[in-house]
Structures are given as C-alpha cells and as structure tokens.
Design a protein around this motif. Structure first.
Motif, PDB file in Angstrom:
ATOM      1  N   TYR A 208     -13.627  -5.481   1.536  1.00  0.00           N
ATOM      2  CA  TYR A 208     -13.476  -6.477   0.482  1.00  0.00           C
ATOM      3  C   TYR A 208     -14.135  -7.765   0.975  1.00  0.00           C
ATOM      4  O   TYR A 208     -13.905  -8.200   2.119  1.00  0.00           O
ATOM      5  CB  TYR A 208     -12.007  -6.738   0.170  1.00  0.00           C
ATOM      6  CG  TYR A 208     -11.252  -5.518  -0.309  1.00  0.00           C
ATOM      7  CD1 TYR A 208     -11.207  -5.192  -1.662  1.00  0.00           C
ATOM      8  CD2 TYR A 208     -10.581  -4.692   0.594  1.00  0.00           C
ATOM      9  CE1 TYR A 208     -10.503  -4.072  -2.101  1.00  0.00           C
ATOM     10  CE2 TYR A 208      -9.884  -3.574   0.160  1.00  0.00           C
ATOM     11  CZ  TYR A 208      -9.844  -3.265  -1.192  1.00  0.00           C
ATOM     12  OH  TYR A 208      -9.160  -2.159  -1.624  1.00  0.00           O
ATOM     13  N   GLU A 217     -11.176  -8.486   4.010  1.00  0.00           N
ATOM     14  CA  GLU A 217     -10.269  -7.384   4.323  1.00  0.00           C
ATOM     15  C   GLU A 217     -11.106  -6.126   4.504  1.00  0.00           C
ATOM     16  O   GLU A 217     -12.130  -5.949   3.834  1.00  0.00           O
ATOM     17  CB  GLU A 217      -9.244  -7.183   3.205  1.00  0.00           C
ATOM     18  CG  GLU A 217      -8.144  -6.184   3.510  1.00  0.00           C
ATOM     19  CD  GLU A 217      -7.085  -6.136   2.418  1.00  0.00           C
ATOM     20  OE1 GLU A 217      -6.333  -5.149   2.392  1.00  0.00           O
ATOM     21  OE2 GLU A 217      -7.005  -7.080   1.601  1.00  0.00           O
ATOM     22  N   LYS A 240      -6.443  -1.521  -8.252  1.00  0.00           N
ATOM     23  CA  LYS A 240      -6.407  -0.426  -7.288  1.00  0.00           C
ATOM     24  C   LYS A 240      -7.803   0.202  -7.207  1.00  0.00           C
ATOM     25  O   LYS A 240      -8.473   0.376  -8.223  1.00  0.00           O
ATOM     26  CB  LYS A 240      -5.380   0.631  -7.705  1.00  0.00           C
ATOM     27  CG  LYS A 240      -5.210   1.758  -6.709  1.00  0.00           C
ATOM     28  CD  LYS A 240      -4.047   2.673  -7.082  1.00  0.00           C
ATOM     29  CE  LYS A 240      -2.716   2.034  -6.745  1.00  0.00           C
ATOM     30  NZ  LYS A 240      -1.592   2.997  -6.876  1.00  0.00           N
ATOM     31  N   HIS A 261      -6.637   2.875  -2.594  1.00  0.00           N
ATOM     32  CA  HIS A 261      -6.261   1.732  -1.769  1.00  0.00           C
ATOM     33  C   HIS A 261      -6.046   0.520  -2.663  1.00  0.00           C
ATOM     34  O   HIS A 261      -6.746   0.338  -3.658  1.00  0.00           O
ATOM     35  CB  HIS A 261      -7.340   1.400  -0.727  1.00  0.00           C
ATOM     36  CG  HIS A 261      -6.933   0.324   0.218  1.00  0.00           C
ATOM     37  ND1 HIS A 261      -7.321  -0.998   0.058  1.00  0.00           N
ATOM     38  CD2 HIS A 261      -6.137   0.360   1.321  1.00  0.00           C
ATOM     39  CE1 HIS A 261      -6.806  -1.719   1.045  1.00  0.00           C
ATOM     40  NE2 HIS A 261      -6.093  -0.939   1.818  1.00  0.00           N
ATOM     41  N   ARG A 262      -5.070  -0.294  -2.282  1.00  0.00           N
ATOM     42  CA  ARG A 262      -4.862  -1.588  -2.914  1.00  0.00           C
ATOM     43  C   ARG A 262      -4.901  -2.651  -1.825  1.00  0.00           C
ATOM     44  O   ARG A 262      -4.390  -2.433  -0.718  1.00  0.00           O
ATOM     45  CB  ARG A 262      -3.514  -1.637  -3.643  1.00  0.00           C
ATOM     46  CG  ARG A 262      -3.326  -2.899  -4.487  1.00  0.00           C
ATOM     47  CD  ARG A 262      -1.897  -3.005  -5.002  1.00  0.00           C
ATOM     48  NE  ARG A 262      -1.556  -1.920  -5.878  1.00  0.00           N
ATOM     49  CZ  ARG A 262      -1.782  -1.899  -7.188  1.00  0.00           C
ATOM     50  NH1 ARG A 262      -2.392  -2.928  -7.755  1.00  0.00           N
ATOM     51  NH2 ARG A 262      -1.426  -0.871  -7.922  1.00  0.00           N
ATOM     52  N   ARG A 263      -5.494  -3.776  -2.107  1.00  0.00           N
ATOM     53  CA  ARG A 263      -5.584  -4.841  -1.105  1.00  0.00           C
ATOM     54  C   ARG A 263      -4.207  -5.138  -0.516  1.00  0.00           C
ATOM     55  O   ARG A 263      -3.221  -5.253  -1.233  1.00  0.00           O
ATOM     56  CB  ARG A 263      -6.149  -6.114  -1.717  1.00  0.00           C
ATOM     57  CG  ARG A 263      -7.651  -6.065  -1.955  1.00  0.00           C
ATOM     58  CD  ARG A 263      -8.176  -7.454  -2.282  1.00  0.00           C
ATOM     59  NE  ARG A 263      -7.995  -8.364  -1.141  1.00  0.00           N
ATOM     60  CZ  ARG A 263      -8.087  -9.690  -1.228  1.00  0.00           C
ATOM     61  NH1 ARG A 263      -8.361 -10.268  -2.403  1.00  0.00           N
ATOM     62  NH2 ARG A 263      -7.927 -10.441  -0.159  1.00  0.00           N
ATOM     63  N   GLY A 264      -4.172  -5.209   0.795  1.00  0.00           N
ATOM     64  CA  GLY A 264      -2.923  -5.450   1.491  1.00  0.00           C
ATOM     65  C   GLY A 264      -2.302  -4.206   2.072  1.00  0.00           C
ATOM     66  O   GLY A 264      -1.494  -4.280   3.011  1.00  0.00           O
ATOM     67  N   ASP A 265      -2.663  -3.026   1.537  1.00  0.00           N
ATOM     68  CA  ASP A 265      -2.157  -1.776   2.106  1.00  0.00           C
ATOM     69  C   ASP A 265      -2.794  -1.560   3.478  1.00  0.00           C
ATOM     70  O   ASP A 265      -3.987  -1.834   3.666  1.00  0.00           O
ATOM     71  CB  ASP A 265      -2.478  -0.594   1.205  1.00  0.00           C
ATOM     72  CG  ASP A 265      -1.685  -0.596  -0.094  1.00  0.00           C
ATOM     73  OD1 ASP A 265      -0.743  -1.411  -0.201  1.00  0.00           O
ATOM     74  OD2 ASP A 265      -2.015   0.198  -0.993  1.00  0.00           O
ATOM     75  N   PRO A 266      -2.030  -1.026   4.455  1.00  0.00           N
ATOM     76  CA  PRO A 266      -2.597  -0.855   5.792  1.00  0.00           C
ATOM     77  C   PRO A 266      -3.671   0.214   5.886  1.00  0.00           C
ATOM     78  O   PRO A 266      -4.530   0.154   6.769  1.00  0.00           O
ATOM     79  CB  PRO A 266      -1.376  -0.484   6.648  1.00  0.00           C
ATOM     80  CG  PRO A 266      -0.390   0.085   5.658  1.00  0.00           C
ATOM     81  CD  PRO A 266      -0.614  -0.672   4.396  1.00  0.00           C
TER      82      PRO A 266
END
Length: 372
Positions: A208, A217, A240, A261-266
C-alpha cells in the motif's frame, strides 16, 4: 553506471498539475459514457482476422463499440468522470493508448520511458487528474509506479517506487488515493522475454502506498508460499483487497491461489478449493473480482478451465465452475460476469452458478474484464 532516477513529485505537486480545461487545450469537450452506449465493461479481444481491438460491453456482455489496437491488449483503465479509457499492451509492452471512446479517437500515445516497460495495468487518482501505471525498471531490477498528468496531455510527471519487484497490477482503494500494488516478485528483462530471472530468491508482496508518503504498509506471504506470485487485485467497496496468484513451484501440490487482505491485518487470508479443483488450476490464476454485493470473490484459472468462488466473510470455497479458457471476470448484475478465449461471455451468480447460457461470438477475449 546506473542512470539517475526521476525524482518523485510531492502529492501537492501531482495534484496541482491537474489544471482545469480538459486533456489538452484545443480538444473537443469531454463526452460521457452514455455517448459511447453506456458500457459497463472494457475488454481487449483478438478478432478472427488476427487484429486486436478494445471493446466496450453492456451489462449483459453485448459489445457496444470496438476500437483498434496496434497489438495484443491486456487490461484497461477507465477515467472516473470522462468517457476515456487507457488500453495497455501486454507485458513487456511499451505502449498505452488514451482513447476517447465515444469518438473512437486516440487522444494520446504513452510510451514507457527509456529503461522501462509497462506491465499491462493502471488506474486513475480519485479526481481523474493522474494516471498511475505499473512499470519495470529492468536495469535497476525494481518496480516503479509511473505518474502521468491527465490534465496536461498525459505528461510524464515522474515515478515512485512500487515497494518491490515486478509490480503487475495497481488498484486504488475507495474514497482516496491510497494505492494497492501487486508486486509479483519475479525479475524479468526485455532481452530475455518473459524468462523468470530470480526464482531462487523471489518474494511477492502486497504493498500500500501514496505519492506523498511512498510505502505505508506491506504484507508478504508466509515462507511456504514464497513461490506464489501476487499478480492481480480487486478491491471491494469496503476496502478489502482480493489477490489472484500464480505458483512458480512444483505442480505436484498446488497451494492457495487466492487471498484476502484488509489494511491493518498482519497477513493475508488464503483461500483454497478442494484438492481436485485446486490441482486442476495448474497453479495459475488469471483474474480476480468481488461480486456485485461484495459477499463473494472469484478467481479464474484459464489453464485449467476453472472459476473458483469463495465466501468473502469466511474464505470458504463456495463453488467451482468449469469453462474452457475462462479468464476475464468482473462484478456483474447477478454476481459476476466472465469472459473466455473462445468468445464466451457468461453471467454467474454469487454461488458460482451460471444464470443463463453463455453469449458466444467469434472473438478471443483476452485476460481481463474491467468494470467501468
């Protein structure tokens, strides 16, 4: 000696480049998509005579217009407010055509700068003033995102790092100018065609970034999926990101070719079909899309003639649809619309069931179906 890299402009400088007044002075006023028949999709195709064209498709897959391309097309980017599309060459191509779709005229021909080639994908900023293109700096062995001013005749404004090697597709997250980039991780060079030069060390990432801040990210696949190349992306209305991947390892076992994946997911959440269907993909996913309601996500596997549909909330496999050379997929009125290399256009619901007989013609649709 490595050539000096163009400096990345600040976001303020990029957005300030978007002066009012259209693409360039002297052009006719912009027309709307309604003037082009109100297409819902863009898709490249090979015609029976061997020529290539860009089509605008209605919601049911009917072709509303077709415009000539100089060579095989790959994907397209549609302007957010004008009836303008950018048709990209298949990698490692060096052309991109900015097309006025209602008038059927080429507004601009973009040429990749020296030492670069396009990867076949691009997207616009939220306000349409900047076109972003995925590119290969093949001497430096790095991915770049090219910046082009849509309000200044598609002037090349600069570039920024993609955050990895082999950035294939770039998409914009809803409501802003955060970009998601599929850095496929595979090093290539025009002198060796499509040869993969770094498989022993390749690492694919979902990155990102913004023009102003660069990479904000980044996530990678786990070590056992290191040889999975993230190639294509779709983004839901909620932000997402869905990924379609291509496995570079042994085909004796084919791992997951889809992930969310969503921003913030590890880390990404992988999605896998039952073993027989997974093996049938031959390790190659061609396109990815969310359904119209966002409740399902589909990947296509043209080499195996499969479309796999997964539940977005649970990542569970919902269905497998078999269709020869199926590859293009986008959100559709029933859930999805898909195209294939035999000329078929098929509406599919969110459970993976065809809702009508495929519409067929004499065309060979290329890899992607792009929603307008």
């Amino acid at each position: 000696m490595r050539r000096p890299r163009p400096q990345a402009p600040t976001r303020r400088a990029v957005l300030a480049g978007g002066v009012a007044g259209g693409l360039t002075a002297g052009f006719a006023p912009a027309l709307s998509w309604a003037d082009a028949g109100d297409p819902r999709y863009l898709a490249a195709a090979r015609h029976p005579g061997g020529d290539y064209r860009l089509h605008g498709l209605a919601e049911d897959g009917t072709s509303l217009f077709s415009l000539p391309l100089p060579d095989r097309g790959h994907a397209a980017a549609s302007h957010p407010s004008e009836a303008v599309a950018v048709a990209f060459a298949r990698r490692p191509g060096t052309f991109a055509l900015v097309i006025d779709c209602p008038r059927g005229t080429i507004l601009h021909r973009l040429a990749a700068p020296e030492g670069r080639h396009f990867y076949g994908h691009g997207t616009y900023s939220l306000d349409g003033s900047v076109l972003f293109t995925t590119e290969n700096d093949y001497e430096g062995g790095e991915g770049r995102i090219g910046l082009w001013s849509a309000t200044e005749g598609y002037r090349r404004m600069g570039e920024i790092a993609s955050g990895g090697i082999g950035p294939h597709e770039v998409v914009r997250l809803p409501g802003g100018d955060v970009l998601a980039v599929a850095n496929g991780g595979i090093l290539t060079h025009p002198d060796t065609g499509r040869a993969k030069l770094n498989l022993p060390t390749m690492r694919s990432t979902l990155t990102y970034l913004t023009v102003e801040d660069g990479v904000i990210e980044q996530v990678a696949l786990p070590d056992d999926l290191r040889l999975n190349s993230i190639r294509h992306l779709a983004v839901s209305a909620e932000g997402k990101v869905a990924m379609a991947m291509q496995w570079q390892g042994s085909l004796s076992e084919v791992p997951a070719l889809a992930a969310l994946h969503r921003r913030g997911d590890p880390a990404p959440t992988t999605m896998t079909a039952p073993p027989p269907d997974q093996r049938a993909t031959r390790g190659y996913a061609g396109s990815v899309a969310f359904s119209r309601d966002g409740g399902a996500v589909a990947i296509t596997a043209p080499r195996g003639g499969r479309m796999h549909v997964f539940d977005t909330a649970t990542a569970d496999h919902r269905a497998t649809l078999e269709r020869v050379d199926i590859c293009g997929v986008a959100r559709g009125p029933a859930g999805f619309l898909a195209t294939d290399g035999t000329g078929g256009v098929m509406a599919v619901d969110g459970t993976g069931r065809p809702v009508s007989a495929p519409r067929t013609n004499a065309l060979a649709w290329d890899n992607h179906l792009v929603a307008v």
